[in-house]
Design an enzyme around this catalytic site. Sequence first.
Site, PDB file in Angstrom:
ATOM      1  N   SER A 229      37.556  45.874  33.526  1.00 19.87           N
ATOM      2  CA  SER A 229      38.069  44.526  33.271  1.00 19.87           C
ATOM      3  C   SER A 229      37.079  43.671  32.485  1.00 19.87           C
ATOM      4  CB  SER A 229      38.400  43.846  34.606  1.00 19.87           C
ATOM      5  OG  SER A 229      39.375  44.573  35.322  1.00 19.87           O
ATOM      6  N   HIS A 230      37.498  42.454  32.182  1.00 18.86           N
ATOM      7  CA  HIS A 230      36.709  41.539  31.357  1.00 18.86           C
ATOM      8  C   HIS A 230      35.385  41.159  32.035  1.00 18.86           C
ATOM      9  CE1 HIS A 230      37.693  38.077  33.950  1.00 18.86           C
ATOM     10  NE2 HIS A 230      38.898  38.623  34.030  1.00 18.86           N
TER      11      HIS A 230
END
Length: 309
Positions: A229-230
């Site tokens: 994820s980010h």
Amino acid sequence: MAISFKLSDLLRFLQEMGIPYDVAGDAVETDREITGFSSIYDTRPNTLSWMKSQSLDWSVIRASVIICSANAELPTNTNMIFIAVEHPRNAFALALRAYYPKRTYAGIAETAIIGENCVIGKHVYIGHHAVLGNNVKIGGHTLIHSGVTIHDHVTIGCHCIIHSGVVIGTEGFGYERDPQGIAFKMPHIGGVIIEDGVEIGSNSCVARGVLSDTIIRRNSKIGNLTHISHNVCVGENAMITHLAHIGGKLIIGDDCWIAPGSVYKQGLTIGKGSVTGLGAVVIRDVPPFDTVAGVPAKSLKQQSGSKEG
């Protein structure tokens, strides 16, 4: 692919790699030729195989040379030669890498799409139907296999391998609500930095950062169908296996092992050298060198210590 090397070549190779060994057999012929590799459960004549210390029906084993553990129970009156080492799978893997013919990748496929202002190093391979956005940087000797999508402002280091179907630099799942309560995507304006020696398995996804970059540090390996994820930062030499989900803003320390199907809550710190067990759901920080497993994940070392006390 033709394979041919002698037992003497293999023994010299193990010595050069610093792997101590003992050779056993009724007739140790150092000029014996090895012409391939095979599984101990499906051996073929004149091949190199490996085993641990399991019991086997030796009447069906056809391999010529077998790398085994020091405590393996070996047959007598056989033409097979045994090389005993401390870690047989590792020694076999090194030999397989050294002697199995390697496919050569070179150039940029005519169906690949390259965006503007991209910088591509020497001896880079970009496969068919791969798509690179704008301002992408790729270091030398990196392999980008077919069907990979790399979005804008992604940097990939040297000697990396990106397998088919991987998407790097897409937006993550980051939503807010407007005054009317309608969800909208918060713009992700960060990038992705992948350092040297990283390998990413097929159909995995690495999301770009929201404001700062998502970073995967050197020599880390990521399995198939994994989501990063980010704003995640993966340390050096981490091993993230298949189907793992790594939540946003997570910090993974160097030398971590993450087993298949693991799920991590966002914002955690996973300590250096820790191990996460199969299918674990991790909702708390993991201390360095700890081992966690279960749903929710708990420390196996702490549980063991409390029982002993």
